[in-house]
Motif scaffolding. Structure first.
Motif, PDB file in Angstrom:
ATOM      1  N   TYR A 158       0.762  -1.215  -0.072  1.00 34.49           N
ATOM      2  CA  TYR A 158       0.033  -0.012  -0.049  1.00 34.49           C
ATOM      3  C   TYR A 158       0.877   1.263  -0.063  1.00 34.49           C
ATOM      4  CZ  TYR A 158       0.003  -2.093   4.635  1.00 34.49           C
ATOM      5  OH  TYR A 158       0.362  -2.935   5.795  1.00 34.49           O
ATOM      6  N   GLY A 159       1.762   1.223  -0.994  1.00 32.69           N
ATOM      7  CA  GLY A 159       2.682   2.410  -1.068  1.00 32.69           C
ATOM      8  C   GLY A 159       2.239   2.973  -2.318  1.00 32.69           C
ATOM      9  N   ALA A 160       2.693   4.476  -2.735  1.00 29.83           N
ATOM     10  CA  ALA A 160       2.517   5.226  -3.769  1.00 29.83           C
ATOM     11  C   ALA A 160       3.789   5.185  -4.748  1.00 29.83           C
ATOM     12  CB  ALA A 160       2.067   6.564  -3.670  1.00 29.83           C
ATOM     13  N   PRO A 161       3.819   4.911  -6.011  1.00 30.55           N
ATOM     14  CA  PRO A 161       4.935   4.727  -6.636  1.00 30.55           C
ATOM     15  C   PRO A 161       5.529   5.966  -7.049  1.00 30.55           C
ATOM     16  CG  PRO A 161       3.163   4.478  -8.333  1.00 30.55           C
ATOM     17  CD  PRO A 161       2.490   4.682  -6.880  1.00 30.55           C
ATOM     18  N   PRO A 162       6.774   6.240  -7.615  1.00 31.84           N
ATOM     19  CA  PRO A 162       7.289   7.463  -7.682  1.00 31.84           C
ATOM     20  C   PRO A 162       6.632   8.088  -9.089  1.00 31.84           C
ATOM     21  CG  PRO A 162       8.805   5.567  -8.681  1.00 31.84           C
ATOM     22  CD  PRO A 162       7.535   5.091  -7.848  1.00 31.84           C
ATOM     23  N   GLU A 163       7.086   9.366  -9.381  1.00 32.11           N
ATOM     24  CA  GLU A 163       6.594   9.915 -10.457  1.00 32.11           C
ATOM     25  C   GLU A 163       6.669   9.102 -11.667  1.00 32.11           C
ATOM     26  OE1 GLU A 163       4.983  12.842 -10.439  1.00 32.11           O
ATOM     27  OE2 GLU A 163       5.237  12.915  -8.401  1.00 32.11           O
ATOM     28  N   GLU A 164       5.949   9.360 -12.789  1.00 34.44           N
ATOM     29  CA  GLU A 164       5.756   8.782 -13.822  1.00 34.44           C
ATOM     30  C   GLU A 164       7.183   8.466 -14.515  1.00 34.44           C
ATOM     31  OE1 GLU A 164       3.346   7.815 -17.725  1.00 34.44           O
ATOM     32  OE2 GLU A 164       2.348   8.665 -16.158  1.00 34.44           O
ATOM     33  N   SER A 165       7.955   9.799 -14.401  1.00 30.70           N
ATOM     34  CA  SER A 165       9.319  10.116 -15.348  1.00 30.70           C
ATOM     35  C   SER A 165      10.353   9.121 -14.490  1.00 30.70           C
ATOM     36  CB  SER A 165       9.804  11.539 -14.864  1.00 30.70           C
ATOM     37  OG  SER A 165       9.812  11.813 -13.741  1.00 30.70           O
ATOM     38  N   ASP A 166       9.971   8.670 -13.243  1.00 27.37           N
ATOM     39  CA  ASP A 166      11.187   7.883 -12.503  1.00 27.37           C
ATOM     40  C   ASP A 166      10.844   6.342 -12.513  1.00 27.37           C
ATOM     41  OD1 ASP A 166      12.645  10.294 -11.378  1.00 27.37           O
ATOM     42  OD2 ASP A 166      11.217  10.068  -9.789  1.00 27.37           O
ATOM     43  N   ILE A 167       9.503   6.129 -13.033  1.00 29.68           N
ATOM     44  CA  ILE A 167       9.143   4.586 -13.233  1.00 29.68           C
ATOM     45  C   ILE A 167      10.175   3.988 -14.140  1.00 29.68           C
ATOM     46  CG2 ILE A 167       7.375   3.156 -14.059  1.00 29.68           C
ATOM     47  CD1 ILE A 167       5.421   4.774 -12.348  1.00 29.68           C
ATOM     48  N   ALA A 168      10.394   4.554 -15.273  1.00 26.04           N
ATOM     49  CA  ALA A 168      11.435   4.054 -16.435  1.00 26.04           C
ATOM     50  C   ALA A 168      12.779   3.557 -15.780  1.00 26.04           C
ATOM     51  CB  ALA A 168      11.524   4.931 -17.466  1.00 26.04           C
ATOM     52  N   SER A 169      13.209   4.225 -14.667  1.00 27.43           N
ATOM     53  CA  SER A 169      14.407   3.706 -14.045  1.00 27.43           C
ATOM     54  C   SER A 169      14.339   2.431 -13.011  1.00 27.43           C
ATOM     55  CB  SER A 169      14.877   4.740 -13.116  1.00 27.43           C
ATOM     56  OG  SER A 169      14.935   6.103 -13.641  1.00 27.43           O
ATOM     57  N   ILE A 170      13.054   1.832 -12.896  1.00 26.68           N
ATOM     58  CA  ILE A 170      12.955   0.777 -12.093  1.00 26.68           C
ATOM     59  C   ILE A 170      13.362  -0.427 -12.964  1.00 26.68           C
ATOM     60  CG2 ILE A 170      11.409  -0.939 -10.819  1.00 26.68           C
ATOM     61  CD1 ILE A 170       9.611   1.440 -10.642  1.00 26.68           C
ATOM     62  N   ALA A 171      14.576  -1.238 -12.325  1.00 30.84           N
ATOM     63  CA  ALA A 171      15.148  -2.315 -13.168  1.00 30.84           C
ATOM     64  C   ALA A 171      14.901  -3.621 -12.789  1.00 30.84           C
ATOM     65  CB  ALA A 171      16.808  -2.248 -13.030  1.00 30.84           C
ATOM     66  N   CYS A 172      14.105  -3.749 -11.531  1.00 35.70           N
ATOM     67  CA  CYS A 172      13.823  -4.900 -10.860  1.00 35.70           C
ATOM     68  C   CYS A 172      12.400  -5.199 -10.872  1.00 35.70           C
ATOM     69  CB  CYS A 172      14.265  -4.893  -9.507  1.00 35.70           C
ATOM     70  SG  CYS A 172      13.275  -4.034  -8.280  1.00 35.70           S
ATOM     71  N   PRO A 173      11.918  -6.422 -10.814  1.00 36.17           N
ATOM     72  CA  PRO A 173      10.410  -6.927 -10.691  1.00 36.17           C
ATOM     73  C   PRO A 173       9.981  -6.214  -9.441  1.00 36.17           C
ATOM     74  CG  PRO A 173      11.873  -8.771 -10.920  1.00 36.17           C
ATOM     75  CD  PRO A 173      12.769  -7.707 -10.969  1.00 36.17           C
ATOM     76  N   ILE A 174       8.638  -6.024  -9.726  1.00 34.90           N
ATOM     77  CA  ILE A 174       8.100  -5.635  -8.452  1.00 34.90           C
ATOM     78  C   ILE A 174       6.491  -6.225  -8.073  1.00 34.90           C
ATOM     79  CG2 ILE A 174       6.420  -3.366  -7.530  1.00 34.90           C
ATOM     80  CD1 ILE A 174       8.713  -1.408  -8.735  1.00 34.90           C
ATOM     81  N   HIS A 175       6.445  -6.508  -6.929  1.00 39.41           N
ATOM     82  CA  HIS A 175       5.094  -7.211  -6.632  1.00 39.41           C
ATOM     83  C   HIS A 175       4.444  -6.378  -5.569  1.00 39.41           C
ATOM     84  CE1 HIS A 175       2.396 -11.177  -5.736  1.00 39.41           C
ATOM     85  NE2 HIS A 175       1.833 -10.058  -5.880  1.00 39.41           N
ATOM     86  N   ALA A 176       3.432  -5.678  -5.883  1.00 41.47           N
ATOM     87  CA  ALA A 176       2.963  -4.712  -4.751  1.00 41.47           C
ATOM     88  C   ALA A 176       1.438  -5.388  -4.366  1.00 41.47           C
ATOM     89  CB  ALA A 176       2.675  -3.543  -5.505  1.00 41.47           C
ATOM     90  N   PHE A 177       1.239  -4.616  -3.012  1.00 41.99           N
ATOM     91  CA  PHE A 177       0.042  -5.483  -2.338  1.00 41.99           C
ATOM     92  C   PHE A 177      -0.634  -4.227  -1.933  1.00 41.99           C
ATOM     93  CE2 PHE A 177       3.567  -8.661  -2.239  1.00 41.99           C
ATOM     94  CZ  PHE A 177       2.590  -9.641  -2.338  1.00 41.99           C
ATOM     95  N   TYR A 178      -2.273  -4.598  -2.172  1.00 43.02           N
ATOM     96  CA  TYR A 178      -3.055  -3.134  -1.825  1.00 43.02           C
ATOM     97  C   TYR A 178      -4.274  -3.849  -1.162  1.00 43.02           C
ATOM     98  CZ  TYR A 178      -0.391  -0.811  -5.295  1.00 43.02           C
ATOM     99  OH  TYR A 178       0.737  -0.412  -6.014  1.00 43.02           O
ATOM    100  N   GLY A 179      -5.059  -2.887  -0.169  1.00 47.44           N
ATOM    101  CA  GLY A 179      -6.445  -3.236   0.128  1.00 47.44           C
ATOM    102  C   GLY A 179      -7.347  -2.857  -0.832  1.00 47.44           C
ATOM    103  N   GLY A 180      -8.383  -3.607  -1.140  1.00 44.75           N
ATOM    104  CA  GLY A 180      -9.324  -3.198  -2.151  1.00 44.75           C
ATOM    105  C   GLY A 180     -10.294  -1.926  -1.668  1.00 44.75           C
TER     106      GLY A 180
END
Length: 245
Positions: A158-180
């Motif tokens: 339940y975190g917020a990702p970085p700005e869209e301009s920074d998303i392209a810098s992510i080099a690893c797999p991400i598994h995120a978890f959220y409450g509906g």
């Protein structure tokens, strides 16, 4: 409990939880907005019991939220009495003012990168470094993945990702978890998923319908969801096993 350690060449202390025997890798555990309270230490202990060297850095004490202050704020915020919960809000705004400054975010990422430096030197880790975090810490788990290519896997809760301009810098797999029922994050998730796909990020989101924000925190009776917490724990371990093998 293991003692606190000083992260070399940084402003941070951290809680270090040791596995039995050779580690399967290392996990950075980033706390909620309440700071490095006992709940987060217990999460680090759980990772250590699964074979990982777990380090939970304290990135809020320098901003004025020590573990004792954070625990006091959390106790107020989770109180069953609504009036008591309301008294926590102005106090939280006061205590967390520093964390809203851009300079704080830059400082926090620079310090978290020192944690990665430290883990790279630890016997048996061999570059197998992951990050997880919760709420405030979930957002910083996303941010660290974008800022440091040495991170091999990220599991934000339940975190917020970085700005869209920074998303392209992510080099690893991400598994995120959220409450509906976490309305703000649910509203933004479709756009986040699209931005991740457009950037070529290996991104998976698990949403627990009926679960609220902070569903993993078993010290908060108002938000804890035992079923979602148990399933997400199983999935996180499977994710780390696959990505850090």
């Amino acid at each position: 409990m293991m003692p606190m350690i000083q992260i070399p060449d940084s402003d941070l202390t951290a809680y270090r939880a040791e596995p039995h025997g050779e580690p399967k890798g290392a996990v950075i555990v980033i706390h909620e907005i309440w700071g490095l309270v006992d709940h987060i230490r217990s999460v680090a202990d759980r990772y250590a019991a699964e074979g990982y060297l777990a380090v939970a850095p304290d990135i809020l004490s320098d901003a004025g939220v020590s573990p004792s202050v954070g625990q006091e704020l959390h106790n107020l915020a989770k109180n069953q009495d609504e009036a008591t919960r309301m008294t926590a809000q102005p106090l939280m705004r006061e205590k967390l003012t520093a964390t809203r400054e851009p300079a704080y975010g830059a400082w926090a990422i620079s310090q978290l990168r020192r944690v990665v430096d430290y883990l790279e030197t630890q016997p048996g880790v061999d570059g197998r470094i992951a990050v997880t975090g919760f709420c405030f810490g979930g957002s910083y788990a996303f941010a660290l993945a974008a800022a440091d290519p040495r991170v091999k896997a990220a599991a934000p809760f339940y975190g917020a990702p970085p700005e869209e301009s920074d998303i392209a810098s992510i080099a690893c797999p991400i598994h995120a978890f959220y409450g509906g029922l976490d309305e703000r994050l649910m509203d933004s998730l479709p756009a986040v998923s699209t931005a991740m796909a457009d950037a070529g990020v290996d991104f998976e989101a698990t949403v627990y319908e009926g679960a609220r924000h902070a569903f993993f925190n078993d010290t908060n009776d108002l938000t804890y969801d035992a079923e979602a917490a148990s399933d997400s724990w199983t999935q996180v371990l499977e994710f780390l096993e696959a990505e850090l093998a």
